[in-house]
Design a protein around this motif. Structure first.
Motif, PDB file in Angstrom:
ATOM      1  N   UNK A 153     141.021 -30.372  95.505  1.00 30.98           N
ATOM      2  CA  UNK A 153     142.115 -30.572  96.452  1.00 30.98           C
ATOM      3  C   UNK A 153     141.876 -31.827  97.287  1.00 30.98           C
ATOM      4  N   UNK A 162     142.842 -34.185  86.565  1.00 33.84           N
ATOM      5  CA  UNK A 162     142.058 -33.130  87.199  1.00 33.84           C
ATOM      6  C   UNK A 162     142.038 -31.920  86.278  1.00 33.84           C
ATOM      7  N   UNK A 163     142.686 -32.075  85.122  1.00 32.78           N
ATOM      8  CA  UNK A 163     142.859 -30.914  84.251  1.00 32.78           C
ATOM      9  C   UNK A 163     141.598 -30.573  83.468  1.00 32.78           C
ATOM     10  N   UNK A 184     141.880 -22.015  87.885  1.00 31.93           N
ATOM     11  CA  UNK A 184     142.911 -21.308  88.648  1.00 31.93           C
ATOM     12  C   UNK A 184     143.114 -19.872  88.164  1.00 31.93           C
ATOM     13  N   UNK A 185     142.650 -19.574  86.938  1.00 25.10           N
ATOM     14  CA  UNK A 185     142.830 -18.192  86.477  1.00 25.10           C
ATOM     15  C   UNK A 185     141.538 -17.384  86.601  1.00 25.10           C
TER      16      UNK A 185
ATOM     17  N   UNK B 152     150.846 -18.070  88.265  1.00 27.13           N
ATOM     18  CA  UNK B 152     150.163 -18.764  87.159  1.00 27.13           C
ATOM     19  C   UNK B 152     148.870 -18.044  86.790  1.00 27.13           C
ATOM     20  N   UNK B 153     148.174 -17.579  87.795  1.00 26.28           N
ATOM     21  CA  UNK B 153     146.925 -16.860  87.559  1.00 26.28           C
ATOM     22  C   UNK B 153     147.168 -15.618  86.698  1.00 26.28           C
ATOM     23  N   UNK B 162     149.814 -24.898  81.403  1.00 28.80           N
ATOM     24  CA  UNK B 162     150.148 -24.499  82.768  1.00 28.80           C
ATOM     25  C   UNK B 162     150.176 -25.746  83.647  1.00 28.80           C
ATOM     26  N   UNK B 163     149.946 -26.899  83.021  1.00 23.33           N
ATOM     27  CA  UNK B 163     149.790 -28.124  83.802  1.00 23.33           C
ATOM     28  C   UNK B 163     151.123 -28.692  84.259  1.00 23.33           C
ATOM     29  N   UNK B 179     153.777 -30.268  88.833  1.00 18.69           N
ATOM     30  CA  UNK B 179     152.540 -30.245  88.051  1.00 18.69           C
ATOM     31  C   UNK B 179     151.521 -29.355  88.752  1.00 18.69           C
ATOM     32  N   UNK B 180     150.608 -28.814  87.976  1.00 15.33           N
ATOM     33  CA  UNK B 180     149.559 -27.981  88.556  1.00 15.33           C
ATOM     34  C   UNK B 180     148.722 -28.812  89.528  1.00 15.33           C
ATOM     35  N   UNK B 181     148.586 -30.102  89.226  1.00 14.08           N
ATOM     36  CA  UNK B 181     147.860 -30.984  90.142  1.00 14.08           C
ATOM     37  C   UNK B 181     148.508 -30.961  91.529  1.00 14.08           C
ATOM     38  N   UNK B 184     147.813 -27.514  93.225  1.00 12.13           N
ATOM     39  CA  UNK B 184     146.489 -27.266  93.800  1.00 12.13           C
ATOM     40  C   UNK B 184     146.138 -28.233  94.928  1.00 12.13           C
ATOM     41  N   UNK B 185     146.868 -29.362  95.015  1.00 10.40           N
ATOM     42  CA  UNK B 185     146.552 -30.285  96.104  1.00 10.40           C
ATOM     43  C   UNK B 185     147.559 -30.167  97.259  1.00 10.40           C
ATOM     44  N   UNK B 186     148.468 -29.187  97.189  1.00  7.85           N
ATOM     45  CA  UNK B 186     149.442 -29.012  98.282  1.00  7.85           C
ATOM     46  C   UNK B 186     149.036 -27.845  99.176  1.00  7.85           C
ATOM     47  N   UNK B 187     149.616 -27.822 100.375  1.00  4.30           N
ATOM     48  CA  UNK B 187     149.372 -26.684 101.271  1.00  4.30           C
ATOM     49  C   UNK B 187     149.952 -25.409 100.667  1.00  4.30           C
ATOM     50  N   UNK B 188     149.243 -24.314 100.926  1.00  4.31           N
ATOM     51  CA  UNK B 188     149.610 -23.035 100.299  1.00  4.31           C
ATOM     52  C   UNK B 188     151.009 -22.555 100.655  1.00  4.31           C
TER      53      UNK B 188
END
Lengths: 445, 445
Positions: A153, A162-163, A184-185, B152-153, B162-163, B179-181, B184-188
């Motif tokens: 992050x 990052x994959x 993530x899983x 996704x999990x 899942x990307x 994108x999954x990137x 994962x790099x954004x606020x929850x």
């Protein structure tokens, strides 16, 4: 937005709208849109773009536009671009720019980076080292999944991918990899070492880019790690770069196989003189070689002048030989390129071509014999001469076409040079010698 | 592990070791290792593999091994494979298998899936629809990042990628992607709608796979969404499948350009009869066409018999014409395949080839003239005849070679058929007509 609309907006000085609309677009499309504009306009719009987008667009510009921009912008702007460009794009840029611009770029790079650039420039052209990048995510095996995700992050936005994350020890030895999907899983408190894959498929800095591409195709990976001889991780290669390389390698093979010097420049962009220069050398070599075929005809002048009709079958014999040889050489060249065939297979190739050519040769000869007998008013013996020549020529051509690319590969030449044009020239001479020899003995000249 | 070691372990009945070692390997390597074994042994080892790996290995087997396995295993095992295979691999499988096996497979599929299979089988060969898969992650725009990641999990392990996650509304209309990137790099607690990209680059179910590949190369994406005419998301295409297609499309073009029927079968695997059958039709067509060139020679028999030396230049003239034409046609065919050139560019191509061929033709003719005068004992007029023919032939060949692929494309034929072999045959006739006409008027025969 298309070019016409852009020019209208520029004329109307609607800069805010230009900025808004371009910001919504994919960087590749923005670069394509701006590329045909003159340097002044490109710079004007380039400076309007949000900084992140600007760097991405810059990476997709043609060399010419890149040169124009670096020449016109301030040192501070150059510094920003140098800082933000992905490392592999930077290396590409430096390789294309003239010396004074390279100086300007290197001046803007940080000490550390400058060292790295110099090291990367030393990798052989078309090697894995020359196409890899250094923006990858490295993880230690003791981390938990949660720690790894927090790390990603923090740094992930500046990494090319990052994959796939690579797991290394203190000496940077590659120990495994873990995909973001797995991260993530998985449970947050799992340890990286327990979930990583430790059978890593990797390539070496000196591997040829074509063989790297074949590894990507075989396994369907999104990225591959590049290691040095001590198995230390030195970079990664991502699939998007490999697609460009696959296209470029195939284009190169097409060009070489059609007797041209390979060139990365697009047809419509390349100058007439450049294109002529790419085409002349091989045409010249092949033209001179073909005169030997003419010499053979000269030697058998007596045969030709005593039975003039013999000469009318020459184009057909030459073409059939050339085409038969091209078929075989094309399949072998392509098989060598995709890695399906290796030089060890020479015996399999020889045996296969021998059987195929016997079948093909006999079928063609029979049809040819019937055609001559039924449609042309020539002696039976002439028809027989022509048809026998067809069989022998087809067999000889297919063996020459099948084996020469393998010999080239063995001699570390590009097998693609052993394609149609060269094979045709060799086979022409063969066909004529066979033809006249059979004619002499069968027709008693 | 290599084949020899595997056979040793089998002989020693060290099954536990085999299972352990194979479980560590990449599925592609396991499939490659087992593929040459006989059906009985393959099945034996196949059943030892962990179930997940077994399905992945199955997807990479040759058609023959797949057939052998489905024929030998229980209905319950078939059901497991059918359930776990990715949808695009399943479609590939069904397309390759004989009717009775297809029945067995369809019987094992769930009602819902069977409907979907039948729908997918209707997409045209080589269309985006025929290569897409349905295992993608779909998100609603109202979700938070945290909710999306939890989703996704839960489902991610069964999705091909899942990307890139696709955002749709209730009617499955494609509204954006994330994108999954980014996730994962954004606020929850960010909302998907606020972080998604809403300018989606997509392809349509009926788009040709070659143009889909060009979109991948242009943008460097890992996956692309496929929509129907109403912009409803119907599937995705992932980059690993596109790499296979790129390789296959290039191989196909090489084959067609060397006058063969295209075939997906590998050279070393293909039977002699199959290879012969792929090669015969075009050789036959070209052989018959070449007889017209012979007819032309027959027509000018008077010229040939009065000055026999003229015939010795024929191979050189034919080869030079053929090679010049091949160069041009190859560049245009390749440009059309990569999308760089379109049929709208015909005027640019014509004008470019005209200038290039004038340069190349004159250079070749001058060198040829000097060579003949200095090295061969022939009249000046003959040298002039030959050299003039070189200029005109090169220009004509390059224009024919440049334009015919564009005409083929316009007529919705594969431009690749307008390559070397066919161009050579056409150009041969042209060259001879030019040659004899000049000879007649210049030498006054």
């Amino acid at each position: 937005m298309d070019e016409r609309k852009l020019l209208e907006l520029i004329e109307g000085k609607k800069y805010a709208q230009i900025k808004n609309e371009l910001s919504e677009m994919n960087e590749v499309d923005v670069a394509e849109l701006l590329d045909p504009l003159d340097a002044h306009l490109t710079l004007l719009i380039f400076r309007m773009l949000p900084k992140d987008l600007a760097v991405e667009v810059f990476a997709h510009f043609s060399t010419e536009q890149q040169l124009g921009i670096i020449n016109s912008i301030t040192d501070k702007e150059v510094e920003y671009i140098v800082d933000e460009l992905f490392f592999d794009d930077m290396i590409d840029l430096i390789e294309e720019m003239p010396a004074n611009i390279v100086k300007k770029i290197l001046k803007s790079a940080k000490e550390e980076e400058r060292k790295l650039i110099n090291q990367f420039l030393k990798y052989p052209v078309d090697s894995a080292g020359s196409i890899m990048t250094i923006e990858y995510v490295e993880l230690r095996k003791g981390l938990t999944v949660k720690e790894a995700l927090t790390h990603i992050k923090e740094i992930g936005l500046n990494k090319e991918t990052v994959y796939t994350c690579y797991v290394t020890d203190q000496k940077r030895t590659l120990e495994g990899f873990v995909s973001l999907r797995t991260l993530v899983t998985s449970d947050e408190d799992k340890i990286i070492e327990d979930i990583m894959e430790d059978e890593v498929i990797k390539v070496y800095t000196h591997d040829d880019q074509e063989s790297v591409a074949n590894v990507f195709i075989k396994y369907g990976f999104l990225a591959l790690p590049v290691v040095d001889n001590e198995n230390r991780l030195t970079g990664i290669i991502t699939v998007d770069d490999i697609m460009d390389i696959m296209e470029q390698e195939a284009t190169e093979d097409f060009q070489i196989m059609a007797a041209m010097s390979p060139s990365e420049e697009a047809y419509l962009d390349a100058g007439v003189m450049t294109l002529a220069k790419n085409r002349l050398p091989w045409l010249l070599i092949l033209m001179i070689s073909a005169t030997f075929t003419g010499r053979i005809m000269g030697k058998f002048e007596d045969v030709l002048s005593s039975i003039v009709v013999l000469s009318t079958f020459i184009p057909m014999l030459m073409d059939t030989g050339g085409n038969s040889g091209s078929q075989s050489s094309t399949l072998i060249i392509r098989g060598l390129a995709t890695g399906e065939i290796t030089t060890h297979d020479w015996w399999k190739v020889l045996w296969k071509e021998l059987r195929i050519s016997a079948i093909v040769g006999v079928v063609l000869a029979v049809i040819n014999f019937l055609r001559i007998i039924l449609l042309e008013k020539v002696e039976m013996k002439v028809a027989l001469t022509v048809s026998l020549t067809v069989v022998i020529t087809v067999i000889a051509s297919k063996i020459v076409g099948g084996i020469l690319p393998l010999i080239a590969k063995k001699l570390k030449l590009d097998p693609a040079i052993m394609a149609g044009p060269l094979i045709t020239t060799i086979v022409d001479a063969l066909a004529l010698i066979v033809y006249f020899s059979i004619a002499k003995s069968l027709l008693g000249i």
